[in-house]
Enzyme design. Structure first.
Site, short mmCIF file in Angstrom:
data_model
loop_
_atom_site.label_atom_id
_atom_site.label_comp_id
_atom_site.label_asym_id
_atom_site.label_seq_id
_atom_site.Cartn_x
_atom_site.Cartn_y
_atom_site.Cartn_z
N LYS A 85 -23.19 -35.23 -55.91
CA LYS A 85 -21.76 -35.57 -55.85
C LYS A 85 -20.96 -34.32 -56.17
O LYS A 85 -21.19 -33.65 -57.18
CB LYS A 85 -21.48 -36.67 -56.86
CG LYS A 85 -20.44 -37.66 -56.45
CD LYS A 85 -20.44 -38.81 -57.44
CE LYS A 85 -19.32 -39.78 -57.19
NZ LYS A 85 -19.24 -40.77 -58.27
O1 G3P Z 1 -17.50 -43.16 -59.53
C1 G3P Z 1 -16.23 -42.97 -59.06
C2 G3P Z 1 -15.32 -44.18 -59.12
O2 G3P Z 1 -15.94 -45.31 -58.60
C3 G3P Z 1 -14.62 -44.37 -60.43
O3 G3P Z 1 -13.96 -45.60 -60.56
O4 G3P Z 1 -12.74 -47.29 -61.88
O5 G3P Z 1 -13.08 -44.99 -62.84
O6 G3P Z 1 -11.48 -45.37 -60.96
P1 G3P Z 1 -12.75 -45.82 -61.61
#
Ligand code: G3P
Length: 219
Positions: free
Chosen positions: A83
């Protein structure tokens, strides 16, 4: 549409695998930090547990650092996807790693132009963050619609991975739009199963049968 779990919690991953709904896992530095465990060994542990792709993120922000960490992450297991954050060093790293046969997931995507660049760089996945756009009063799902439309004209081979999904409506809309993958917190995966009419209906079926006084095995 493939379901990835967005977590570094081994218990959640084991449960999702047991349910047969987990096609892969995505992690990020915040999720691994929450587990209080070392970085690379945690990515390796998840990759050994999950048959599908497991995204592990580089921590470096310069090109050489990203390449070095990307190669080390990819060396942990065949199913590790590196990533990489958006930006010139990240997308240069994607191009170079892809040339070495290393698959990359481009993260922190918030615009269609960024997604277009990631496709041109040879990313295996683009991760547009829908929930964080909703948080600033922009409709995150509009971005998914735009990215799918743009990618449909070209042959990038980049899968659209809906990230930062927060609730079942994100899942249903992503499926309607034909997104390739959505990565879900464990809570959202669990919510997909629920409907009050399912619970009410089941209670009714069982209580109706109980009034007969008979058992399942009666002849
Ligand atoms: O892994 C990246 C993403 O899915 C993060 O989600 O909820 O922290 O905005 P969030």
């Amino acid at each position: 549409m493939k379901f990835f779990l967005d977590t570094a919690d081994i218990g959640e991953i084991e449960t999702g695998l047991e349910w047969g709904m987990v096609d892969g896992v995505t992690t990020n530095p915040s999720l691994i930090a929450k587990q209080g465990k070392p970085y690379l060994p945690t990515v390796r542990e998840i990759a050994e547990l999950v048959p599908g792709p497991v995204s592990g993120e580089v921590l470096a922000t310069d090109l050489e650092g990203m390449l070095e960490q990307g190669r080390r992450l990819a060396g942990l297991a065949d199913n590790v996807v590196v990533k990489v954050p958006l930006g010139p060093p990240g997308l240069t790293a994607v191009r170079r790693l892809a040339a070495e046969g290393i698959r990359c997931n481009v993260t922190l995507c918030f615009s269609p132009s960024q997604a277009l660049l990631a496709g041109k760089a040879g990313a295996a996945y683009i991760s547009p963050f829908v929930g964080r756009l909703d948080d600033i009063a922009q409709d995150g799902m509009d971005l998914i619609r735009q990215v799918i439309a743009i990618y449909s004209h070209y042959d990038f081979g980049t899968e659209v991975l809906v990230a930062s999904a927060r609730h079942p409506v994100h899942v249903v809309l992503s499926a309607e739009m034909g997104a390739d993958v959505i990565t879900l917190p464990f809570k959202t995966l669990s919510q997909l199963y629920r409907h009050p009419l399912t619970d009410i209906g089941l209670n009714q079926f069982l209580s109706d049968w109980e009034t007969t006084g008979r058992s399942f095995d009666d002849e």
